[in-house]
Write a protein that holds these residues in place. Structure first.
Motif, PDB file in Angstrom:
ATOM      1  N   ARG A   1       1.669   7.496   4.196  1.00  0.00           N
ATOM      2  CA  ARG A   1       2.884   6.645   4.285  1.00  0.00           C
ATOM      3  C   ARG A   1       3.315   6.829   5.698  1.00  0.00           C
ATOM      4  O   ARG A   1       3.849   5.533   6.403  1.00  0.00           O
TER       5      ARG A   1
ATOM      6  N   THR B   1       2.391   2.424  -3.418  1.00  0.00           N
ATOM      7  CA  THR B   1       1.581   2.913  -4.632  1.00  0.00           C
ATOM      8  C   THR B   1       1.647   4.143  -4.594  1.00  0.00           C
ATOM      9  O   THR B   1       1.769   5.087  -3.545  1.00  0.00           O
ATOM     10  N   ALA B   2       1.411   4.936  -5.811  1.00  0.00           N
ATOM     11  CA  ALA B   2       1.737   6.262  -6.032  1.00  0.00           C
ATOM     12  C   ALA B   2       0.268   7.088  -5.317  1.00  0.00           C
ATOM     13  O   ALA B   2       0.536   8.302  -5.286  1.00  0.00           O
ATOM     14  N   THR B   3      -0.659   6.536  -5.389  1.00  0.00           N
ATOM     15  CA  THR B   3      -1.833   7.175  -4.809  1.00  0.00           C
ATOM     16  C   THR B   3      -1.884   7.349  -3.232  1.00  0.00           C
ATOM     17  O   THR B   3      -2.835   7.843  -2.680  1.00  0.00           O
ATOM     18  N   THR B   4      -1.016   6.691  -2.638  1.00  0.00           N
ATOM     19  CA  THR B   4      -0.682   6.837  -1.010  1.00  0.00           C
ATOM     20  C   THR B   4      -0.225   8.229  -0.806  1.00  0.00           C
ATOM     21  O   THR B   4       0.942   8.472  -1.380  1.00  0.00           O
ATOM     22  N   SER B   5      -0.834   9.032   0.033  1.00  0.00           N
ATOM     23  CA  SER B   5      -0.247  10.313   0.370  1.00  0.00           C
ATOM     24  C   SER B   5       1.013  10.103   1.395  1.00  0.00           C
ATOM     25  O   SER B   5       1.026   9.048   1.919  1.00  0.00           O
TER      26      SER B   5
ATOM     27  N   GLN C   1       0.719  -1.363   0.035  1.00  0.00           N
ATOM     28  CA  GLN C   1       0.086   0.037  -0.162  1.00  0.00           C
ATOM     29  C   GLN C   1       0.825   1.265   0.045  1.00  0.00           C
ATOM     30  O   GLN C   1       0.682   2.214  -0.792  1.00  0.00           O
TER      31      GLN C   1
END
Length: 200
Positions: free
Chosen positions: A28, A20-24, A17
């Motif tokens: 993180r 992934t590029a969509t996790t802010s 998770q």
């Protein structure tokens, strides 16, 4: 160690998770905090897993391997011993120390951490396999010893369960034969004494 395996699976899912590029970045950071707590729990499990005070999967401090154990499963300690290998199922032994106090994680470091966690899962599975193998050996030895004990008891029962009626009849028969022999000897001696009296 099953719960430790579940923890590592959860850590791996969180790292995927985080990768992934969509996790802010805030997401993180939350994932990093979760990972640190999960790995602390992994160490707590390692430290608290013991039997009668003997550490099984880590030393008491949770930073080194538990000592190998030997189980004697028969009368001869040389040929009837089953030994375990050392187990180090803590963050030190699984090379996860770097992740126990992380507060933030980037996408690149999450990918690197995934590889480390995959290796840790493989190592933990090897430990579980080794413990399972020793457990199977001990259970097999116990079944074998139980069979031996049953066979010894059966042999003892056969020896003890003598037919007392038959043996009593044999004793009486031998007793009568012995008495008859003693009577015959007494009669023979009496006849010899009568002959000696006549000759005097």
């Amino acid at each position: 160690m099953a719960e430790q395996s579940n923890i590592l699976d959860t850590v791996k899912a969180k790292l995927i998770q985080a990768n992934t590029a969509t996790t802010s970045s805030a997401g993180r950071n939350a994932i990093a905090a979760d990972i640190a707590k999960l790995l602390t729990q992994l160490d707590n499990i390692a430290k608290s897993t013991n039997y009668n005070g003997t550490q099984l999967i880590s030393n008491a401090a949770g930073n080194a391997a538990a000592t190998a154990m030997t189980f004697q499963v028969g009368e001869d300690s040389t040929n009837n011993a089953i030994s375990t290998s050392t187990i180090n199922a803590n963050t030190t032994g699984l090379s996860l120390n770097a992740y126990t106090s992380i507060t933030t994680i980037g996408a690149g470091s999450a990918a690197t951490a995934q590889t480390t966690v995959d290796t840790a899962i493989t190592d933990l599975n090897k430990y579980r396999s080794a413990v399972g193998s020793v457990q199977n050996q001990v259970e097999s030895a116990v079944r074998n010893l139980m069979t031996q004990a049953t066979n010894v008891k059966a042999a003892e029962a056969i020896i003890r369960d003598v037919d007392y009626a038959e043996e009593s009849a044999n004793f009486n028969k031998q007793n009568i034969i012995s008495q008859a022999g003693a009577y015959a000897i007494a009669q023979s001696n009496a006849a010899q004494q009568n002959v000696l009296r006549l000759l005097q």
